[in-house]
Design a protein around this motif. Structure first.
Motif, mmCIF file in Angstrom:
data_model
loop_
_atom_site.group_PDB
_atom_site.id
_atom_site.type_symbol
_atom_site.label_atom_id
_atom_site.label_comp_id
_atom_site.label_asym_id
_atom_site.label_seq_id
_atom_site.Cartn_x
_atom_site.Cartn_y
_atom_site.Cartn_z
ATOM 1 N N GLN A 60 0.824 -1.204 0.000
ATOM 2 C CA GLN A 60 0.000 0.000 0.000
ATOM 3 C C GLN A 60 0.862 1.259 0.000
ATOM 4 O O GLN A 60 0.571 2.233 -0.707
ATOM 5 C CB GLN A 60 -0.936 -0.001 1.205
ATOM 6 C CG GLN A 60 -2.038 -1.035 1.139
ATOM 7 C CD GLN A 60 -3.032 -0.753 0.023
ATOM 8 O OE1 GLN A 60 -3.335 0.396 -0.293
ATOM 9 N NE2 GLN A 60 -3.529 -1.811 -0.595
ATOM 10 N N ALA A 61 1.925 1.250 0.791
ATOM 11 C CA ALA A 61 2.813 2.408 0.845
ATOM 12 C C ALA A 61 3.463 2.670 -0.505
ATOM 13 O O ALA A 61 3.575 3.827 -0.948
ATOM 14 C CB ALA A 61 3.878 2.197 1.918
ATOM 15 N N ALA A 62 3.900 1.599 -1.176
ATOM 16 C CA ALA A 62 4.540 1.748 -2.485
ATOM 17 C C ALA A 62 3.593 2.373 -3.503
ATOM 18 O O ALA A 62 4.017 3.101 -4.402
ATOM 19 C CB ALA A 62 5.028 0.389 -2.973
ATOM 20 N N ARG A 63 2.323 2.095 -3.372
ATOM 21 C CA ARG A 63 1.338 2.632 -4.309
ATOM 22 C C ARG A 63 0.945 4.071 -3.996
ATOM 23 O O ARG A 63 0.529 4.807 -4.901
ATOM 24 C CB ARG A 63 0.085 1.762 -4.281
ATOM 25 C CG ARG A 63 0.282 0.353 -4.812
ATOM 26 C CD ARG A 63 -0.929 -0.522 -4.524
ATOM 27 N NE ARG A 63 -0.776 -1.871 -5.082
ATOM 28 C CZ ARG A 63 -1.615 -2.874 -4.853
ATOM 29 N NH1 ARG A 63 -2.664 -2.688 -4.055
ATOM 30 N NH2 ARG A 63 -1.412 -4.057 -5.397
ATOM 31 N N ARG A 64 1.105 4.493 -2.739
ATOM 32 C CA ARG A 64 0.434 5.721 -2.316
ATOM 33 C C ARG A 64 1.336 6.826 -1.766
ATOM 34 O O ARG A 64 0.902 7.978 -1.722
ATOM 35 C CB ARG A 64 -0.610 5.389 -1.252
ATOM 36 C CG ARG A 64 -1.617 4.320 -1.689
ATOM 37 C CD ARG A 64 -2.785 4.346 -0.772
ATOM 38 N NE ARG A 64 -3.644 3.163 -0.856
ATOM 39 C CZ ARG A 64 -4.947 3.206 -0.677
ATOM 40 N NH1 ARG A 64 -5.559 4.348 -0.429
ATOM 41 N NH2 ARG A 64 -5.661 2.102 -0.740
ATOM 42 N N LEU A 65 2.543 6.513 -1.319
ATOM 43 C CA LEU A 65 3.358 7.551 -0.716
ATOM 44 C C LEU A 65 3.679 8.660 -1.715
ATOM 45 O O LEU A 65 3.994 8.408 -2.876
ATOM 46 C CB LEU A 65 4.667 6.967 -0.176
ATOM 47 C CG LEU A 65 4.593 6.313 1.199
ATOM 48 C CD1 LEU A 65 5.856 5.509 1.469
ATOM 49 C CD2 LEU A 65 4.366 7.352 2.294
ATOM 50 N N ARG A 66 3.597 9.895 -1.224
ATOM 51 C CA ARG A 66 3.935 11.045 -2.061
ATOM 52 C C ARG A 66 5.452 11.176 -2.208
ATOM 53 O O ARG A 66 6.221 10.640 -1.416
ATOM 54 C CB ARG A 66 3.365 12.319 -1.436
ATOM 55 C CG ARG A 66 1.853 12.326 -1.406
ATOM 56 C CD ARG A 66 1.262 13.649 -0.973
ATOM 57 N NE ARG A 66 1.329 13.901 0.459
ATOM 58 C CZ ARG A 66 0.416 14.609 1.120
ATOM 59 N NH1 ARG A 66 -0.643 15.107 0.474
ATOM 60 N NH2 ARG A 66 0.550 14.832 2.422
ATOM 61 N N GLY A 67 5.881 11.894 -3.250
ATOM 62 C CA GLY A 67 7.300 12.154 -3.443
ATOM 63 C C GLY A 67 7.901 12.823 -2.225
ATOM 64 O O GLY A 67 7.279 13.675 -1.595
ATOM 65 N N GLY A 68 9.143 12.410 -1.900
ATOM 66 C CA GLY A 68 9.783 12.902 -0.696
ATOM 67 C C GLY A 68 9.431 12.090 0.531
ATOM 68 O O GLY A 68 9.890 12.399 1.638
ATOM 69 N N GLY A 69 8.633 11.035 0.338
ATOM 70 C CA GLY A 69 8.128 10.252 1.460
ATOM 71 C C GLY A 69 9.065 9.149 1.886
ATOM 72 O O GLY A 69 10.151 8.938 1.327
ATOM 73 N N ALA A 70 8.622 8.413 2.917
ATOM 74 C CA ALA A 70 9.461 7.359 3.494
ATOM 75 C C ALA A 70 8.600 6.233 4.049
ATOM 76 O O ALA A 70 7.562 6.482 4.669
ATOM 77 C CB ALA A 70 10.327 7.930 4.612
ATOM 78 N N LEU A 71 9.058 5.019 3.825
ATOM 79 C CA LEU A 71 8.508 3.828 4.471
ATOM 80 C C LEU A 71 9.566 3.289 5.418
ATOM 81 O O LEU A 71 10.718 3.105 5.022
ATOM 82 C CB LEU A 71 8.154 2.761 3.439
ATOM 83 C CG LEU A 71 7.851 1.351 3.985
ATOM 84 C CD1 LEU A 71 6.593 1.358 4.851
ATOM 85 C CD2 LEU A 71 7.718 0.353 2.844
ATOM 86 N N VAL A 72 9.179 3.062 6.663
ATOM 87 C CA VAL A 72 10.079 2.442 7.641
ATOM 88 C C VAL A 72 9.383 1.209 8.201
ATOM 89 O O VAL A 72 8.233 1.280 8.653
ATOM 90 C CB VAL A 72 10.429 3.404 8.792
ATOM 91 C CG1 VAL A 72 11.330 2.706 9.803
ATOM 92 C CG2 VAL A 72 11.117 4.663 8.255
ATOM 93 N N THR A 73 10.074 0.078 8.146
ATOM 94 C CA THR A 73 9.561 -1.151 8.736
ATOM 95 C C THR A 73 10.395 -1.489 9.974
ATOM 96 O O THR A 73 11.489 -0.954 10.167
ATOM 97 C CB THR A 73 9.599 -2.311 7.732
ATOM 98 O OG1 THR A 73 10.951 -2.546 7.328
ATOM 99 C CG2 THR A 73 8.752 -1.987 6.513
ATOM 100 N N LEU A 74 9.883 -2.377 10.810
ATOM 101 C CA LEU A 74 10.578 -2.758 12.038
ATOM 102 C C LEU A 74 10.995 -4.225 11.964
ATOM 103 O O LEU A 74 10.168 -5.099 11.702
ATOM 104 C CB LEU A 74 9.674 -2.549 13.250
ATOM 105 C CG LEU A 74 9.720 -1.177 13.948
ATOM 106 C CD1 LEU A 74 11.008 -1.000 14.723
ATOM 107 C CD2 LEU A 74 9.501 -0.031 12.978
ATOM 108 N N SER A 75 12.280 -4.459 12.192
ATOM 109 C CA SER A 75 12.809 -5.810 12.316
ATOM 110 C C SER A 75 13.234 -6.013 13.763
ATOM 111 O O SER A 75 12.608 -5.484 14.683
ATOM 112 C CB SER A 75 13.968 -6.016 11.337
ATOM 113 O OG SER A 75 14.504 -7.315 11.459
ATOM 114 N N SER A 76 14.315 -6.760 13.983
ATOM 115 C CA SER A 76 14.812 -7.011 15.331
ATOM 116 C C SER A 76 16.268 -7.427 15.259
ATOM 117 O O SER A 76 16.674 -8.155 14.339
ATOM 118 C CB SER A 76 14.006 -8.115 16.009
ATOM 119 O OG SER A 76 14.605 -8.477 17.237
ATOM 120 N N SER A 77 17.037 -6.986 16.241
ATOM 121 C CA SER A 77 18.440 -7.384 16.295
ATOM 122 C C SER A 77 18.636 -8.833 16.709
ATOM 123 O O SER A 77 19.768 -9.330 16.729
ATOM 124 C CB SER A 77 19.214 -6.458 17.245
ATOM 125 O OG SER A 77 19.380 -5.179 16.661
#
Length: 243
Positions: free
Chosen positions: A122-139
């Motif tokens: 959804q983020a790839a389809r909708r984020l505006r230019g200059g935007g950012a997607l951040v996901t959470l993983s784990s160490s």
């Protein structure tokens, strides 16, 4: 000026809540997504609005593509678009590989791996230019501790997505990064651990303490800011030097 808008999944508690509060402090209008705890989401929204910010709670299961499309639709209808998406929703159950109930494995993969993919799509389809997607993983991927195999594997899928999606978004001026916290003093992390276990884990990083949700939120705030926009396709291990 167009209002900057952020959607934070898992934004009602723990690290997600800290991220929602931190982005609100940066004057984002924040969509606080939650799966089931409406009271906690309402409390997060109330804290933001009391401080003079703008936020709304929106329920939706991250692994349900129709539900998440509706969450994104609500964000766009209310605020006009999206500039930042942070997928902080996740679940963790620990058991040795030999003993893990496979229904538990399926549940973790559904939320942590499929859920991240659905939100990223959804983020790839909708984020505006200059935007950012951040996901959470784990160490825990690097720590390789017994009992964490299923959880770490689900988070490994998150990290595998990061650079590939960043490259797929070439020309869009949208960054994709993952933050991988170490041991962090959240309700989820502390649940079921005795004082000796917590003290042992806190002593492992060179900084000799557990992380806090605010520590992780600061890293996310950097990655989603103009100052962090040259960082792309990376996994940042926010763990006090534990690995």
């Amino acid at each position: 000026m167009t209002t900057r808008v952020a959607l934070v999944t898992g934004g009602s508690r723990g690290i997600g809540r800290a991220i929602a509060l931190r982005l609100a402090a940066e004057k984002y209008a924040v969509v606080v997504n939650y799966a089931g705890n409406a009271a906690a989401a309402d409390a997060t929204v109330a804290e933001i609005t009391t401080a003079g910010g703008t936020a709304i709670p929106v329920r939706g299961d991250v692994a349900d593509e129709a539900a998440m499309a509706a969450v994104f639709d609500t964000a766009e209808a209310r605020f006009g678009g999206l500039d930042v998406v942070v997928n902080a929703a996740g679940i963790m159950t620990l058991a040795p590989v030999a003993d893990l109930d496979l229904s538990v494995l399926d549940r973790m993969y559904r939320t942590n791996a499929r859920g991240t993919f659905v939100v990223a799509q959804q983020a790839a389809r909708r984020l505006r230019g200059g935007g950012a997607l951040v996901t959470l993983s784990s160490s825990v991927l690097g720590l390789a501790m017994p009992g964490y195999a299923a959880y770490a594997a689900s988070k490994g899928a998150v990290e595998a997505l990061t650079l590939i999606l960043a490259r797929e978004l070439r020309g869009r001026d949208v960054t994709v990064n993952t933050v991988a916290p170490g041991p962090t003093a959240t309700e989820l992390f502390l649940d079921g651990k005795d004082a000796d276990t917590v003290a042992r884990l806190a002593s492992q990083p060179p900084l000799e303490r557990l992380g806090t949700p605010a520590d992780v939120a600061e890293v996310v705030a950097f990655l989603t800011s103009p100052a962090g926009h040259w960082v792309n396709g990376q996994t940042l291990r926010a763990n006090g030097g534990i690995i």
